[in-house]
Design a protein around this motif. Structure first.
Motif, PDB file in Angstrom:
ATOM      1  N   MET A   1       0.830  -1.223   0.000  1.00 59.25           N
ATOM      2  CA  MET A   1       0.000   0.000   0.000  1.00 59.25           C
ATOM      3  C   MET A   1       0.859   1.266   0.000  1.00 59.25           C
ATOM      4  O   MET A   1       0.541   2.249  -0.672  1.00 59.25           O
ATOM      5  CB  MET A   1      -0.945  -0.005   1.206  1.00 59.25           C
ATOM      6  N   GLY A   2       1.979   1.221   0.758  1.00 59.42           N
ATOM      7  CA  GLY A   2       2.883   2.377   0.813  1.00 59.42           C
ATOM      8  C   GLY A   2       3.414   2.711  -0.569  1.00 59.42           C
ATOM      9  O   GLY A   2       3.375   3.869  -1.006  1.00 59.42           O
ATOM     10  N   GLU A   3       3.860   1.663  -1.295  1.00 61.98           N
ATOM     11  CA  GLU A   3       4.435   1.892  -2.641  1.00 61.98           C
ATOM     12  C   GLU A   3       3.379   2.445  -3.594  1.00 61.98           C
ATOM     13  O   GLU A   3       3.638   3.361  -4.364  1.00 61.98           O
ATOM     14  CB  GLU A   3       4.991   0.586  -3.247  1.00 61.98           C
ATOM     15  N   ARG A   4       2.179   1.876  -3.509  1.00 63.69           N
ATOM     16  CA  ARG A   4       1.116   2.309  -4.443  1.00 63.69           C
ATOM     17  C   ARG A   4       0.743   3.782  -4.179  1.00 63.69           C
ATOM     18  O   ARG A   4       0.550   4.563  -5.105  1.00 63.69           O
ATOM     19  CB  ARG A   4      -0.122   1.394  -4.269  1.00 63.69           C
TER      20      ARG A   4
ATOM     21  N   GLN B   1      -8.275  -3.045  -0.853  1.00 65.17           N
ATOM     22  CA  GLN B   1      -9.102  -3.128  -2.059  1.00 65.17           C
ATOM     23  C   GLN B   1      -8.437  -2.412  -3.246  1.00 65.17           C
ATOM     24  O   GLN B   1      -8.588  -2.819  -4.386  1.00 65.17           O
ATOM     25  CB  GLN B   1     -10.454  -2.450  -1.767  1.00 65.17           C
ATOM     26  N   SER B   2      -7.685  -1.345  -2.921  1.00 62.96           N
ATOM     27  CA  SER B   2      -7.005  -0.567  -3.968  1.00 62.96           C
ATOM     28  C   SER B   2      -6.074  -1.470  -4.779  1.00 62.96           C
ATOM     29  O   SER B   2      -5.958  -1.341  -6.001  1.00 62.96           O
ATOM     30  CB  SER B   2      -6.144   0.535  -3.361  1.00 62.96           C
TER      31      SER B   2
ATOM     32  N   GLU C   1      -6.287  -4.681  -5.202  1.00 62.03           N
ATOM     33  CA  GLU C   1      -7.016  -5.679  -6.002  1.00 62.03           C
ATOM     34  C   GLU C   1      -7.759  -5.041  -7.171  1.00 62.03           C
ATOM     35  O   GLU C   1      -7.777  -5.571  -8.275  1.00 62.03           O
ATOM     36  CB  GLU C   1      -8.047  -6.407  -5.114  1.00 62.03           C
ATOM     37  N   GLU C   2      -8.359  -3.849  -6.903  1.00 63.01           N
ATOM     38  CA  GLU C   2      -9.286  -3.289  -7.916  1.00 63.01           C
ATOM     39  C   GLU C   2      -8.820  -1.998  -8.568  1.00 63.01           C
ATOM     40  O   GLU C   2      -9.534  -1.430  -9.366  1.00 63.01           O
ATOM     41  CB  GLU C   2     -10.616  -2.939  -7.230  1.00 63.01           C
ATOM     42  N   ASN C   3      -7.635  -1.538  -8.180  1.00 59.97           N
ATOM     43  CA  ASN C   3      -7.169  -0.238  -8.693  1.00 59.97           C
ATOM     44  C   ASN C   3      -8.117   0.914  -8.356  1.00 59.97           C
ATOM     45  O   ASN C   3      -8.422   1.762  -9.198  1.00 59.97           O
ATOM     46  CB  ASN C   3      -6.966  -0.288 -10.207  1.00 59.97           C
ATOM     47  N   THR C   4      -8.614   0.901  -7.125  1.00 55.95           N
ATOM     48  CA  THR C   4      -9.502   1.989  -6.684  1.00 55.95           C
ATOM     49  C   THR C   4      -8.904   2.641  -5.435  1.00 55.95           C
ATOM     50  O   THR C   4      -8.013   2.072  -4.810  1.00 55.95           O
ATOM     51  CB  THR C   4     -10.903   1.467  -6.314  1.00 55.95           C
ATOM     52  N   VAL C   5      -9.405   3.815  -5.090  1.00 52.33           N
ATOM     53  CA  VAL C   5      -9.016   4.481  -3.835  1.00 52.33           C
ATOM     54  C   VAL C   5     -10.287   5.045  -3.204  1.00 52.33           C
ATOM     55  O   VAL C   5     -11.310   5.153  -3.888  1.00 52.33           O
ATOM     56  CB  VAL C   5      -8.050   5.664  -4.084  1.00 52.33           C
ATOM     57  N   THR C   6     -10.200   5.423  -1.927  1.00 54.61           N
ATOM     58  CA  THR C   6     -11.328   6.171  -1.380  1.00 54.61           C
ATOM     59  C   THR C   6     -10.934   7.644  -1.318  1.00 54.61           C
ATOM     60  O   THR C   6      -9.785   7.967  -1.009  1.00 54.61           O
ATOM     61  CB  THR C   6     -11.726   5.706   0.039  1.00 54.61           C
ATOM     62  N   VAL C   7     -11.895   8.491  -1.645  1.00 54.40           N
ATOM     63  CA  VAL C   7     -11.664   9.934  -1.537  1.00 54.40           C
ATOM     64  C   VAL C   7     -12.536  10.432  -0.403  1.00 54.40           C
ATOM     65  O   VAL C   7     -13.754  10.236  -0.412  1.00 54.40           O
ATOM     66  CB  VAL C   7     -12.035  10.658  -2.851  1.00 54.40           C
ATOM     67  N   ARG C   8     -11.906  11.048   0.594  1.00 54.87           N
ATOM     68  CA  ARG C   8     -12.663  11.567   1.736  1.00 54.87           C
ATOM     69  C   ARG C   8     -12.785  13.077   1.584  1.00 54.87           C
ATOM     70  O   ARG C   8     -11.798  13.772   1.357  1.00 54.87           O
ATOM     71  CB  ARG C   8     -11.931  11.238   3.041  1.00 54.87           C
ATOM     72  N   TYR C   9     -14.033  13.546   1.716  1.00 53.61           N
ATOM     73  CA  TYR C   9     -14.297  14.981   1.607  1.00 53.61           C
ATOM     74  C   TYR C   9     -14.108  15.621   2.977  1.00 53.61           C
ATOM     75  O   TYR C   9     -14.709  15.169   3.958  1.00 53.61           O
ATOM     76  CB  TYR C   9     -15.732  15.229   1.126  1.00 53.61           C
TER      77      TYR C   9
ATOM     78  N   ALA D   1     -17.409  12.531   4.449  1.00 52.71           N
ATOM     79  CA  ALA D   1     -17.978  11.414   3.677  1.00 52.71           C
ATOM     80  C   ALA D   1     -16.918  10.866   2.725  1.00 52.71           C
ATOM     81  O   ALA D   1     -15.988  11.582   2.339  1.00 52.71           O
ATOM     82  CB  ALA D   1     -19.172  11.912   2.883  1.00 52.71           C
ATOM     83  N   GLN D   2     -17.066   9.582   2.375  1.00 53.41           N
ATOM     84  CA  GLN D   2     -16.069   8.961   1.507  1.00 53.41           C
ATOM     85  C   GLN D   2     -16.706   8.378   0.264  1.00 53.41           C
ATOM     86  O   GLN D   2     -17.845   7.932   0.285  1.00 53.41           O
ATOM     87  CB  GLN D   2     -15.351   7.848   2.272  1.00 53.41           C
ATOM     88  N   GLU D   3     -15.910   8.356  -0.793  1.00 56.36           N
ATOM     89  CA  GLU D   3     -16.397   7.862  -2.070  1.00 56.36           C
ATOM     90  C   GLU D   3     -15.303   6.989  -2.675  1.00 56.36           C
ATOM     91  O   GLU D   3     -14.129   7.365  -2.610  1.00 56.36           O
ATOM     92  CB  GLU D   3     -16.636   9.090  -2.964  1.00 56.36           C
ATOM     93  N   ARG D   4     -15.681   5.849  -3.244  1.00 57.07           N
ATOM     94  CA  ARG D   4     -14.649   5.013  -3.879  1.00 57.07           C
ATOM     95  C   ARG D   4     -14.558   5.389  -5.353  1.00 57.07           C
ATOM     96  O   ARG D   4     -15.562   5.640  -6.009  1.00 57.07           O
ATOM     97  CB  ARG D   4     -14.970   3.530  -3.687  1.00 57.07           C
ATOM     98  N   MET D   5     -13.326   5.415  -5.847  1.00 54.63           N
ATOM     99  CA  MET D   5     -13.118   5.919  -7.209  1.00 54.63           C
ATOM    100  C   MET D   5     -11.974   5.159  -7.858  1.00 54.63           C
ATOM    101  O   MET D   5     -11.028   4.752  -7.176  1.00 54.63           O
ATOM    102  CB  MET D   5     -12.782   7.410  -7.044  1.00 54.63           C
ATOM    103  N   ASP D   6     -12.039   4.996  -9.162  1.00 52.71           N
ATOM    104  CA  ASP D   6     -10.966   4.342  -9.892  1.00 52.71           C
ATOM    105  C   ASP D   6      -9.710   5.234  -9.808  1.00 52.71           C
ATOM    106  O   ASP D   6      -9.815   6.453  -9.943  1.00 52.71           O
ATOM    107  CB  ASP D   6     -11.405   4.212 -11.356  1.00 52.71           C
ATOM    108  N   ILE D   7      -8.552   4.621  -9.613  1.00 54.16           N
ATOM    109  CA  ILE D   7      -7.319   5.424  -9.486  1.00 54.16           C
ATOM    110  C   ILE D   7      -7.117   6.311 -10.724  1.00 54.16           C
ATOM    111  O   ILE D   7      -6.687   7.454 -10.619  1.00 54.16           O
ATOM    112  CB  ILE D   7      -6.085   4.520  -9.263  1.00 54.16           C
TER     113      ILE D   7
END
Ligand code: ATP
Length: 491
Positions: free
Chosen positions: A409-412, A455-456, A458-466, A471-477
Motif C-alpha cells: 500500500m505504501g508503494e502504491r 481493495q485498492s 485488487e481493484e485499482n480503486t481508492v477512497t476519496v474523503r471529503y 464522507a467517503q467515495e470510492r473511485m478508480d485510481i
C-alpha cells in the motif's frame, strides 16, 4: 456516495476573541505565518509566510491575477520597481499629504489615530440609536476634516465629546499631530537630501508613470486596464490585529483607464465584479461581506466604496474601489513635463483618461480567508479543527495516505502521489493512525484525503474523503487526476 458513508458533523460556536487567538496559534504551529525575525523577539507588525502560508498566498495572487488578466483581454500586467524617482511621490501628493492624524494618551502611553477614535465613536452612536448626538458629531467631524487647522479641529472634537480609547477607557490626550506614513531611505553613499528615496506606499503610481509605455507596447485602446501585484510599505501609527495592518504588505491593484464621462458606468461594473469575486472564486461566505460608501473622499476621488469583511475583531476593509478621476495622470503630466494625453485613433479626440481603481490587500484577504474557514466541529463524536478553505485557495490540494505502509500500500500510494504532484501540491503521509492523519489534513484545509487500502491493490480503486462532510467515495485510481482538476476549476 452511499448513506452509510455519511458522517454526523456538528459545528461548535466560537467567541470572536477566541478565534483570533486560535488562528494566530494555528498559523504558527502549522507553518502558515510566523512572526518576523522571531529569534530576535520579532519586529512589530512584520510577519513571514511559512511553507503552507506561502503556497496559499501564491494561490490567492494567482486567482486574482487570472481574474484580471486572463479573463479580460483589455487588461495587462505590470511589475514596477518598489523604489522610484522621488518626484513621483511629490506629484502624487504623498510627500505633502500622505499623513495620518496621531494622538497619544499620556497616561497609558498608547498611540491612536485621531480619525479612527472619532469614527468609532460615531459608529457607536449609530449602533446605540442616538440620532441627535450622531447628527451633531457627524457634522462637526465633517467641518473639522475641511478645516484649515485640521489637527486642532480633531483635538477639540475629541475633547468636547469626551472620547475615550475603547481598549483602555482612558482619555488623557496630547494634541493631534500629522504623521507621514512613507518610509524614507538613502540611495548611494551620501546621506544627502538629494539621495532620499521612498519605499512605495501603494503600487498604483508605478502603473500611472508607465501609462504610455504599457499602452504603446501592448497596443491598448481606452478603455483598458493595468494590473499589478506587489509590496507596499506604510509606517502605520497603530499596528496590530495580526496580519490585518502591517508595515510591509502586498497589494493587488488594477487601474482601469476610461474616457472622461464614462467613469460612473465603469465604476459600477467593477464594483459588481469585485464583490462577486470573493464568494464565486474564493468561496468566502457572502453574508460576511459588506459595502461601505465613503462620504469623506480623498482629494483625488469622485466616488469611493470599500468592500469590508466581518473579521473576528470587527467589520473592516479588504478592498477599496475608487474613481480616481484624471488626478494622477494630470499631476504626472505637470511634474514630469511629459504629455499624458490619450489620442483616440478613430475620432482624433485627445484627453487625459479617468481612472477606476480596484485595490485589494493580499494579506488582509489571507486573514479573512483563514477567519472565514476556521471551524471546530465533531465528526461522529470526535472533535476536530478544520479549515474549510475553497479547494482553489487551500495550500495542499490532496493528501495521499496508505491505510498501512506494508503490503504494497505504501508503494502504491507513493506512486500515486508522484503522479499527481506534477499538477497539484499533494502530500504523502504514512505516520500514525488514519484518523490522526485525517485530522492533520483537516487542520490545514486539505480538501481531499485519498486513501490506498487493500481493495485498492485488487481493484485499482481508492477512497476519496471529503474534508467538510468527512464522507467517503470510492473511485478508480485513473480518475483521481481528473477529479482533482474538476474541483479547482474557477469562475
Ligand atoms: P485603512 O483605512 O485600513 O488604513 P486604506 O484605506 O488606507 O486602509 P488603501 O490605501 O485603499 O487602504 O489600500 C488598499 C488596500 O490595501 C486596503 O483595502 C487593504 O486591503 C490593503 N492595506 C492598506 N494598508 C494596509 C496595511 N497597513 N496592512 C495590510 N494591508 C493594507
Amino acid at each position: 456516495m452511499s448513506n452509510s458513508d455519511k458522517k454526523r458533523v456538528q459545528s461548535a460556536t466560537l467567541s470572536p476573541d477566541k478565534v483570533m487567538h486560535k488562528l494566530v496559534s494555528l498559523a504558527k504551529r502549522r507553518g502558515f505565518i510566523f512572526p518576523s525575525s522571531e529569534i530576535y523577539e520579532g519586529l512589530s507588525s512584520c510577519f513571514d509566510y511559512g511553507p503552507l502560508g506561502s503556497e496559499m498566498k501564491r494561490n490567492i495572487k494567482e486567482l486574482w491575477w487570472n481574474s484580471m488578466t486572463r479573463r479580460h483581454q483589455n487588461i495587462v500586467g505590470l511589475d514596477a520597481s518598489i523604489m522610484m524617482n522621488p518626484r513621483v511621490w511629490e506629484a502624487s501628493g504623498h510627500v505633502a499629504s500622505f499623513n495620518d492624524p496621531m494622538i497619544d494618551d499620556k497616561t497609558t502611553k498608547r498611540r491612536y489615530r485621531a480619525d479612527h477614535l472619532i469614527e468609532n465613536y460615531i459608529e457607536k452612536l449609530r449602533r446605540d440609536g442616538k440620532e441627535a448626538d450622531l447628527k451633531r458629531v457627524q457634522s462637526t467631524y465633517e467641518a473639522a476634516t475641511s478645516s484649515e487647522d485640521l489637527n486642532r479641529a480633531l483635538y477639540e472634537l475629541i475633547l468636547a465629546e469626551g472620547i475615550k480609547a475603547a481598549d483602555t477607557g482612558s482619555g488623557d490626550w496630547t494634541e493631534v499631530r500629522q504623521f507621514n506614513l512613507m518610509f524614507q531611505c538613502n540611495m548611494g553613499a551620501l546621506a544627502e537630501r538629494s539621495s532620499v528615496v521612498y519605499l512605495r506606499p501603494e503600487t498604483a503610481q508605478g502603473i500611472f508613470v508607465n501609462f504610455h509605455n504599457v499602452r504603446e507596447s501592448s497596443r491598448m485602446k481606452v478603455p483598458f486596464g493595468i494590473a499589478q501585484i506587489g509590496k507596499a510599505f506604510r509606517n502605520e501609527i497603530v499596528k496590530g490585529n495580526f496580519i490585518f495592518r502591517m508595515v510591509e504588505f502586498e497589494q493587488m491593484e488594477m487601474q482601469y483607464f476610461v474616457k472622461p464621462g464614462t467613469q460612473a458606468e465603469a465604476f459600477e461594473a467593477w464594483r459588481e465584479e469585485r464583490f462577486a469575486w470573493y464568494s464565486s472564486t474564493l468561496g468566502i461566505n457572502k453574508e460576511k461581506l459588506h459595502w461601505y460608501k465613503h462620504d469623506k473622499l480623498a482629494h483625488y476621488a469622485d466616488l469611493a466604496y470599500d468592500i469590508k469583511f466581518e473579521f473576528p475583531f470587527g467589520i473592516e476593509e479588504i478592498e477599496g474601489i475608487h474613481s480616481r478621476t484624471d488626478f494622477d495622470l494630470k499631476q504626472h503630466q505637470e511634474y514630469s513635463g511629459k504629455n499624458m494625453e490619450y489620442i483616440d485613433q478613430l475620432t482624433n479626440e485627445r484627453y487625459i483618461p479617468y481612472v477606476v481603481e480596484t485595490s485589494a490587500g493580499c494579506d488582509r484577504l489571507f486573514l479573512a480567508l483563514l477567519a472565514d474557514a476556521y471551524t471546530e466541529d465533531t465528526v461522529d463524536g470526535d472533535e476536530r479543527v478544520v479549515l474549510k478553505l475553497s479547494p482553489r485557495v487551500a495550500p495542499v490540494k490532496a493528501a495521499v495516505l496508505p491505510l498501512m505502509k506494508k503490503g504494497g500500500m505504501g508503494e502504491r500510494a507513493s506512486a500515486l502521489c508522484d503522479e499527481l504532484s506534477s499538477n497539484f501540491l499533494v502530500q504523502y503521509d504514512d505516520a500514525g493512525s488514519i484518523g490522526k492523519r485525517y485530522r492533520r489534513q483537516d487542520e490545514i484545509g486539505t480538501p481531499f484525503c485519498i486513501t490506498v487500502d487493500h481493495q485498492s491493490l485488487e481493484e485499482n480503486t481508492v477512497t476519496v474523503r471529503y474534508r467538510d462532510t468527512a464522507a467517503q467515495e470510492r473511485m478508480d485510481i485513473s480518475r483521481v487526476r481528473e477529479f482533482l482538476a474538476s474541483q479547482l476549476i474557477g469562475q
